[in-house]
Design an enzyme around this catalytic site. Structure first.
Site, PDB file in Angstrom:
ATOM      1  N   HIS A   1       0.874  -1.191   0.000  1.00 13.05           N
ATOM      2  CA  HIS A   1       0.000   0.000   0.000  1.00 13.05           C
ATOM      3  C   HIS A   1       0.907   1.237   0.000  1.00 13.05           C
ATOM      4  CE1 HIS A   1      -3.453   2.432   0.605  1.00 13.05           C
ATOM      5  NE2 HIS A   1      -3.741   2.182   1.863  1.00 13.05           N
TER       6      HIS A   1
ATOM      7  N   HIS B   1      -1.895  -2.458  -9.684  1.00 17.30           N
ATOM      8  CA  HIS B   1      -2.926  -1.900  -8.823  1.00 17.30           C
ATOM      9  C   HIS B   1      -4.114  -2.842  -8.812  1.00 17.30           C
ATOM     10  CE1 HIS B   1      -5.717   0.985  -7.067  1.00 17.30           C
ATOM     11  NE2 HIS B   1      -4.646   1.653  -6.679  1.00 17.30           N
TER      12      HIS B   1
ATOM     13  N   ASP C   1       2.739   5.745  -6.646  1.00 16.55           N
ATOM     14  CA  ASP C   1       3.934   5.700  -5.802  1.00 16.55           C
ATOM     15  C   ASP C   1       5.224   5.686  -6.629  1.00 16.55           C
ATOM     16  OD1 ASP C   1       2.662   5.746  -3.311  1.00 16.55           O
ATOM     17  OD2 ASP C   1       2.113   3.652  -3.516  1.00 16.55           O
TER      18      ASP C   1
HETATM   19  N1  CMC Z   1       5.544  -6.596 -10.212  1.00 14.28           N
HETATM   20  C1  CMC Z   1       5.563  -7.765 -10.839  1.00 14.28           C
HETATM   21  N2  CMC Z   1       4.465  -8.504 -11.090  1.00 14.28           N
HETATM   22  C2  CMC Z   1       3.301  -8.004 -10.676  1.00 14.28           C
HETATM   23  C3  CMC Z   1       3.201  -6.769 -10.020  1.00 14.28           C
HETATM   24  C4  CMC Z   1       4.377  -6.056  -9.787  1.00 14.28           C
HETATM   25  N3  CMC Z   1       4.355  -4.889  -9.155  1.00 14.28           N
HETATM   26  N4  CMC Z   1       1.897  -6.517  -9.723  1.00 14.28           N
HETATM   27  C5  CMC Z   1       1.201  -7.558 -10.197  1.00 14.28           C
HETATM   28  N5  CMC Z   1       2.056  -8.451 -10.762  1.00 14.28           N
HETATM   29  C6  CMC Z   1       1.691  -9.697 -11.392  1.00 14.28           C
HETATM   30  C7  CMC Z   1       1.421 -10.778 -10.368  1.00 14.28           C
HETATM   31  O1  CMC Z   1       2.599 -11.441  -9.994  1.00 14.28           O
HETATM   32  C8  CMC Z   1       0.455 -11.652 -11.090  1.00 14.28           C
HETATM   33  O2  CMC Z   1       1.175 -12.435 -12.000  1.00 14.28           O
HETATM   34  P1  CMC Z   1       0.753 -13.959 -12.294  1.00 14.28           P
HETATM   35  O3  CMC Z   1      -0.626 -13.884 -12.862  1.00 14.28           O
HETATM   36  O4  CMC Z   1       1.790 -14.425 -13.253  1.00 14.28           O
HETATM   37  O5  CMC Z   1       0.803 -14.636 -10.969  1.00 14.28           O
HETATM   38  C9  CMC Z   1      -0.370 -10.661 -11.915  1.00 14.28           C
HETATM   39  O6  CMC Z   1       0.473  -9.533 -12.099  1.00 14.28           O
HETATM   40  C10 CMC Z   1      -1.657 -10.242 -11.260  1.00 14.28           C
HETATM   41  O7  CMC Z   1      -1.340  -9.603 -10.046  1.00 14.28           O
HETATM   42  P2  CMC Z   1      -2.130  -9.771  -8.703  1.00 14.28           P
HETATM   43  O8  CMC Z   1      -1.156 -10.060  -7.601  1.00 14.28           O
HETATM   44  O9  CMC Z   1      -3.303 -10.681  -8.871  1.00 14.28           O
HETATM   45  O10 CMC Z   1      -2.694  -8.317  -8.508  1.00 14.28           O
HETATM   46  P3  CMC Z   1      -3.249  -7.793  -7.160  1.00 14.28           P
HETATM   47  O11 CMC Z   1      -4.443  -6.994  -7.498  1.00 14.28           O
HETATM   48  O12 CMC Z   1      -3.406  -8.827  -6.146  1.00 14.28           O
HETATM   49  O13 CMC Z   1      -2.049  -6.847  -6.668  1.00 14.28           O
HETATM   50  C11 CMC Z   1      -0.799  -5.069  -5.932  1.00 14.28           C
HETATM   51  C12 CMC Z   1      -2.072  -5.500  -6.648  1.00 14.28           C
HETATM   52  C13 CMC Z   1      -0.813  -3.554  -5.807  1.00 14.28           C
HETATM   53  C14 CMC Z   1      -0.779  -5.681  -4.529  1.00 14.28           C
HETATM   54  C15 CMC Z   1       0.407  -5.552  -6.753  1.00 14.28           C
HETATM   55  O14 CMC Z   1       0.340  -5.030  -8.038  1.00 14.28           O
HETATM   56  C16 CMC Z   1       1.725  -5.217  -6.094  1.00 14.28           C
HETATM   57  O15 CMC Z   1       2.186  -5.922  -5.202  1.00 14.28           O
HETATM   58  N6  CMC Z   1       2.383  -4.075  -6.536  1.00 14.28           N
HETATM   59  C17 CMC Z   1       3.600  -3.634  -5.934  1.00 14.28           C
HETATM   60  C18 CMC Z   1       3.324  -2.841  -4.675  1.00 14.28           C
HETATM   61  C19 CMC Z   1       2.801  -1.451  -4.966  1.00 14.28           C
HETATM   62  O16 CMC Z   1       3.318  -0.744  -5.811  1.00 14.28           O
HETATM   63  N7  CMC Z   1       1.773  -1.041  -4.223  1.00 14.28           N
HETATM   64  C20 CMC Z   1       1.157   0.292  -4.349  1.00 14.28           C
HETATM   65  C21 CMC Z   1      -0.257   0.182  -4.801  1.00 14.28           C
HETATM   66  S1  CMC Z   1      -0.977   1.707  -5.375  1.00 14.28           S
HETATM   67  C22 CMC Z   1      -0.812   2.907  -4.181  1.00 14.28           C
HETATM   68  C23 CMC Z   1      -1.369   2.575  -2.845  1.00 14.28           C
HETATM   69  O17 CMC Z   1      -2.436   2.012  -2.688  1.00 14.28           O
HETATM   70  O18 CMC Z   1      -0.722   2.916  -1.883  1.00 14.28           O
END
Ligand code: CMC
Length: 338
Positions: A185, A224, A275
């Site tokens: 987050h 996201h 971010d």
């Molecule tokens: N880097 C690499 N791969 C990613 C990333 C990333 N940042 N985000 C998603 N993926 C991949 C993930 O591994 C998955 O791949 P696969 O289908 O091969 O397993 C696919 O994309 C779908 O992702 P997901 O995990 O189902 O997506 P989610 O909705 O659960 O995750 C998230 C959203 C924000 C937790 C994730 O994108 C993440 O961990 N990002 C990095 C942390 C980040 O930047 N957070 C800030 C969010 S926005 C500002 C805020 O709210 O503060």
């Protein structure tokens, strides 16, 4: 984007807390009130001075909001008027706490807030004892506008959940801060900068990210839960990050930005989130990395407070059920039978 084009952060803070943009006299009153509440009590300033210097500033700020609850005469009153008074106090005092810890940790004297400066100018003054170029202050103000409110993200949901037991605003914001700290987050803005520092220079960015993706690592500042085709806040913040980089002649970070963004889009079709440009923007401004999420707090207090007030105005206990996937029902055996 339109708010960023046409408003200062104070106007947006008013909008989030009150539901409409202010007219001139409403804004004047709001600014006067915010500026009059900026000072921290001697007790809290002394507490900050005693806090461990290796603590994470998010833990310090979470604790400071908790301490504010002990002093606030309205803590137990959840009426709309008391909630607004408390929200304004936390909103006005939190930057003072952030800057006080920033300076204390460096062994520097704390700078008192000024009533003559805007929210962002005053923050820079309390941090660095000077207000930077207008363009830098504007970029900072823009980041606060973009961070102010963002529907049902984790920390807001946390604040709503705490409030739904009819707990109070200080408690809900304290919980929300704990929730924002995590790297999935708000903590992502810090993680982005740690990543860029690890990469070191733009020439190394492509190999670094290719390697990270090959190893199935999560790249911070990308992806996201809601925005699958790009975070609507990014174009604006990217524009201001690039402006700051040009002004401060630190374009190595914008070059790194372009490379990381390109590879993530090509290989994973994953877009940056807000971010990603925020982290390096704060870094170029000279702010220590572990203070980026506390800055996010300074702004999001408005969004959290608005949600808390809305929850109090029309409450329903938030109590989900979970799907149980454990053992079947068993008879409870007495201790000597187990
Ligand atoms: N880097 C690499 N791969 C990613 C990333 C990333 N940042 N985000 C998603 N993926 C991949 C993930 O591994 C998955 O791949 P696969 O289908 O091969 O397993 C696919 O994309 C779908 O992702 P997901 O995990 O189902 O997506 P989610 O909705 O659960 O995750 C998230 C959203 C924000 C937790 C994730 O994108 C993440 O961990 N990002 C990095 C942390 C980040 O930047 N957070 C800030 C969010 S926005 C500002 C805020 O709210 O503060």
């Amino acid at each position: 984007q339109e708010l960023c084009d046409k408003c200062d952060f104070e106007e947006v803070a008013y909008l989030v807390l009150n539901g409409e943009l202010p007219n001139k006299s409403q804004l004047k009153k709001f600014i006067k009130q915010e500026r009059s509440e900026r000072k921290l009590s001697k007790q809290i300033l002394n507490d900050i001075k005693k806090m461990p210097r290796n603590a994470h500033p998010m833990d310090v700020i979470r604790t400071c909001v908790s301490l504010m609850a002990l002093e606030d005469k309205d803590t137990k009153d959840n009426s709309p008027k008391a909630n607004m008074r408390k929200a304004m106090r936390i909103f006005a005092k939190t930057p003072t706490a952030v800057a006080a810890y920033f300076r204390t940790r460096k062994g520097k004297s704390i700078i008192a807030p000024s009533k003559k400066l805007s929210f962002s100018e005053n923050f820079f003054k309390m941090m660095f004892n000077k207000v930077p170029d207008k363009e830098i202050v504007r970029a900072f103000d823009i980041s606060l506008i973009l961070y102010a409110e963002h529907s049902f993200n984790v920390s807001t949901f946390t604040a709503r959940t705490i409030t739904s037991s009819l707990s109070d605003l200080h408690g809900a914001i304290t919980g929300a801060i704990a929730s924002l700290k995590g790297p999935l987050h708000g903590g992502a803005n810090e993680a982005v900068m740690h990543m860029m520092k690890e990469i070191g220079k733009p020439e190394k960015a492509k190999a670094w990210i290719e390697n990270a993706l090959n190893k199935k690592k999560v790249v911070m500042g990308f992806g996201h839960r809601v925005y699958r085709t790009g975070d609507s806040r990014v174009p604006t913040m990217k524009h201001y990050m690039f402006k700051v980089a040009k002004l401060l002649k630190k374009e190595k970070y914008t070059r790194m930005y372009e490379i990381l963004e390109k590879v993530m889009l090509q290989r994973k079709n994953i877009h940056p989130n807000v971010d990603f440009p925020c982290g390096p923007t704060y870094y170029m401004m000279g702010i220590d990395i572990d203070f980026y999420t506390p800055i996010f707090v300074m702004s999001r207090i408005t969004g959290w407070s608005a949600h808390i007030m809305e929850q109090h105005a029309s409450n329903k206990l938030i109590r989900p059920l979970s799907k149980y996937r454990g053992a079947e029902v068993r008879e409870v055996m007495l201790l000597n039978q187990r």
